[in-house]
Design an enzyme around this catalytic site. Structure first.
Site, PDB file in Angstrom:
ATOM      1  N   HIS A 307      25.954 -44.428   4.036  1.00 51.54           N
ATOM      2  CA  HIS A 307      24.927 -45.446   4.244  1.00 51.54           C
ATOM      3  C   HIS A 307      25.440 -46.784   3.743  1.00 51.54           C
ATOM      4  O   HIS A 307      26.189 -46.835   2.764  1.00 51.54           O
ATOM      5  CB  HIS A 307      23.636 -45.067   3.501  1.00 51.54           C
ATOM      6  CG  HIS A 307      22.437 -45.853   3.932  1.00 51.54           C
ATOM      7  ND1 HIS A 307      22.157 -47.108   3.423  1.00 51.54           N
ATOM      8  CD2 HIS A 307      21.455 -45.576   4.826  1.00 51.54           C
ATOM      9  CE1 HIS A 307      21.055 -47.553   3.992  1.00 51.54           C
ATOM     10  NE2 HIS A 307      20.605 -46.660   4.837  1.00 51.54           N
ATOM     11  N   ASP A 364      18.873 -39.862   8.447  1.00 54.14           N
ATOM     12  CA  ASP A 364      18.996 -39.578   9.877  1.00 54.14           C
ATOM     13  C   ASP A 364      19.553 -38.185  10.142  1.00 54.14           C
ATOM     14  O   ASP A 364      19.392 -37.653  11.240  1.00 54.14           O
ATOM     15  CB  ASP A 364      19.925 -40.603  10.545  1.00 54.14           C
ATOM     16  CG  ASP A 364      19.408 -42.014  10.407  1.00 54.14           C
ATOM     17  OD1 ASP A 364      18.229 -42.232  10.740  1.00 54.14           O
ATOM     18  OD2 ASP A 364      20.152 -42.895   9.960  1.00 54.14           O
TER      19      ASP A 364
END
Length: 423
Positions: A307, A364
């Site tokens: 991320h 996700d």
């Protein structure tokens, strides 16, 4: 050089004292607003990775420690104890609602949930194979035409009403977009139901208007929306603020946020994760997939790992990982992709290559599997992300409108073109 309250930058024979701003939490920030005037220099920060573009009291992230706070409340506590509508109220207003305030907020959302025939006609004008995000952006922009007479941005009540209206109508738009793609009639929301149940019934009800609500599905989707409600100055939120800085109305600003969210590096990532898991196919092929991901000559990438902000485990991923297995068990879903995902997660977390690069699973990684279990089609995943993120977008837009330091967004550049030349 620096002390507790200022930093000094020296450029040749010039120096400038930069005030150091102190946040409630997080890194101190050197205020460079007078740098150009006093030294003639700009700063270069590709992607704004080390630049604070605004002051905000909404969301805080500590990427090193894996912390996410909405208005000071840890995401873990909100996911366990709160509801999406309570979180939306919290983001908008800064404090959790009392029982009467929450009831009134829910009633206002129900009142604003319907859309008129112009929206149905617009959605119906798209081909059934049109990407849902294109339809969503257009539909939100259409709302500004519908409500142009109540868009006095100098009126705080009208600004707030527009924000509530967007939160209320997003699930309705998402349901209608789904039904259009499936060739189903464009129906109306059942405003007697709560927010999440209303969306599920409108989306999946049969021709006779019936749909059996599963409380486990309702709860799972509610938590998913909480996890997506805001995430500080990400690409789409920054886009909403950037467009809002021009004086654009919230519908135009959020429509722009939708298009920013569409990209596979942002909101489209959960769709990309599911496609990757389908490409891997079965758990026995995970080892080969990990090897390919480490091979510089391979085009294969592990989606859903790492991320931009988190250099630790994404706190949302911890919640959603447990919830995924629970939801699939409760629904009796035996999804082979979950087995692939679990083995892939374990392999990556034990591999020195990924551990050294802090490539942990992010939110996700699992969200697409849950959406799939809820029978939401892959092409609608990013619309679901937008549905969850709308309270954050409109909260940032509202906050920006009252910021006395707000300026129109206008980054500088490093020019790399031709020097002056004659025609």
């Amino acid at each position: 050089m620096s002390d507790l309250n200022q930093a000094t930058l020296t450029a040749g024979d010039k120096s400038v004292a930069l005030p150091v701003l102190k946040p409630t939490l997080g890194n101190d920030c050197a205020d460079i607003s007078k740098l150009t005037k006093e030294t003639g220099l700009f700063t270069y920060d590709s992607g704004f990775t080390a630049t604070a573009s605004c002051k905000s009291a909404i969301t805080y992230i500590d990427g090193d420690k894996g912390v996410l706070l909405y208005r000071g409340y840890p995401i873990e506590q909100l996911a366990e104890k709160s509801s999406f509508i309570e979180v939306a109220y919290l983001l908008l207003n800064g404090e959790r609602p009392g029982a009467d305030q929450l009831k009134a907020f829910e009633a206002e959302l129900s009142k604003e949930a319907t859309v008129d025939d112009s929206i149905n006609a617009l959605i119906g004008s798209f081909g059934k194979d049109a990407h849902p995000m294109a339809i969503l952006a257009a539909s939100i922009a259409q709302l500004s035409a519908k409500y142009h007479n109540s868009l006095d941005l100098n009126d705080a009540a009208q600004r707030y009403q527009a924000a509530v209206r967007l939160i209320a109508k997003l699930p309705t738009l998402a349901a209608l977009i789904y039904r259009h793609g499936k060739g189903l009639n464009l129906n109306a929301p059942d405003t007697s139901l709560d927010y999440v149940s209303r969306f599920l019934k409108q989306t999946f009800e049969s021709a006779d208007g019936k749909y059996d609500l599963n409380p486990n599905i309702v709860k799972a989707l509610d938590v998913l929306l909480i996890l997506h409600a805001d995430h500080e100055q990400n690409a789409s939120t920054s886009t909403v603020r950037g467009v809002g800085s021009t004086g654009a109305n919230p519908y135009a600003s959020v429509a722009a946020g939708v298009t920013a969210l569409w990209g596979p590096a942002h909101g489209g990532a959960n769709e990309a994760v599911l496609k990757m898991l389908e490409e891997i196919g079965t758990a026995d092929k995970v080892e080969d997939a990990v090897a390919k991901a480490k091979d510089k000559n391979s085009h294969f990438r592990l989606m859903g790992f790492g991320h931009r902000v988190y250099k630790n485990f994404d706190p949302r991923a911890k919640i959603i990982s447990v919830m995924t297995q629970k939801v699939l068990a409760e629904l009796g879903v035996n999804d082979p992709l979950l087995e692939v995902a679990v083995k892939l997660e374990q392999a990556a977390l034990q591999d020195d290559y990924f551990v050294a690069r802090k490539l942990y699973p992010n939110v996700d990684f699992y969200s697409g599997i849950i959406y799939k279990a809820l029978q939401i089609p892959t092409e609608l995943f990013t619309v679901m992300f937008a549905l969850g993120r709308t309270p954050g977008w409109v909260s940032h837009w509202l906050e920006q409108q009252t910021d006395p330091e707000m300026k129109i967004v206008r980054p500088r550049q490093i020019y790399t073109g031709s020097p002056v030349r004659d025609y």
